[in-house]
Scaffold this motif. Sequence first.
Motif: not given
Length: 206
Positions: A102-112, A117-125
């Motif tokens: 998982i890649v979290r989303t950050n506020d571009p102004k505050t960085g908080r 989720p900005a990105e979310f991956y599952i390796d289904v294999d």
Amino acid sequence: MDGLGIIKGLAVTARRFFGTFKEDILWWGKRYYTDKGIARRMSSDVQGIFTVQYPEERIPTPEEFRFIPFLIYEENENGERLDRCTSCGICAKVCPPQCIWIVRTNDPKTGRPVPEPAEFYIDVDICMNCGLCAEYCPFDAIKMDHDYELAVYERQTNNIFNKEKLSKPLSYYASIRPINYSREEQMRLAAEAAKAARLAGKSQSN
Ligand code: SF4
Ligand code: SF4
């Protein structure tokens, strides 16, 4: 008597052979490619051939069947997608083979961090279909899917599911798991009512 065993054996074979066609005759025209025919062939009373002619026929999937997880999104009145996932990362932590990223989303102004989720991956294999991610998610955001027809020609890239591929609407979840969905909705409504009652009690005491 010599040969009696052979005759008995042939009689058994003949009974089995003709028994194979008995249900075809009794269910003439309805045994294949009908829901009733499939239900009969799945029952304990069935005789003869009980093979399901997959993929032309499919047996009903039980509600608790689980394959690959998917992410639930809801839609607001403007038709915008609202991810239930807050990218808290609990599912990734509990996943035994560690196949969730998982890649979290950050506020571009505050960085908080922003709770989506900005990105979310599952390796289904690698996913072993255990369902722990769905069990532990505190937001009912990830659930186990029924879709098991995932064969691909190129698994190195096609079987890493991204957020887009993983995301499905709440209505889909309600359609494949109606009992779970309605139980969770009742719990959610009860929690909201309890919260509203608490707030009302506080405002009265102030
Ligand atoms: S799916 Fe659930 S447990 Fe996983 S990151 Fe999102 S909210 Fe957290
Ligand atoms: S079902 Fe199990 S193995 Fe698959 S992603 Fe969820 S926790 Fe991991």
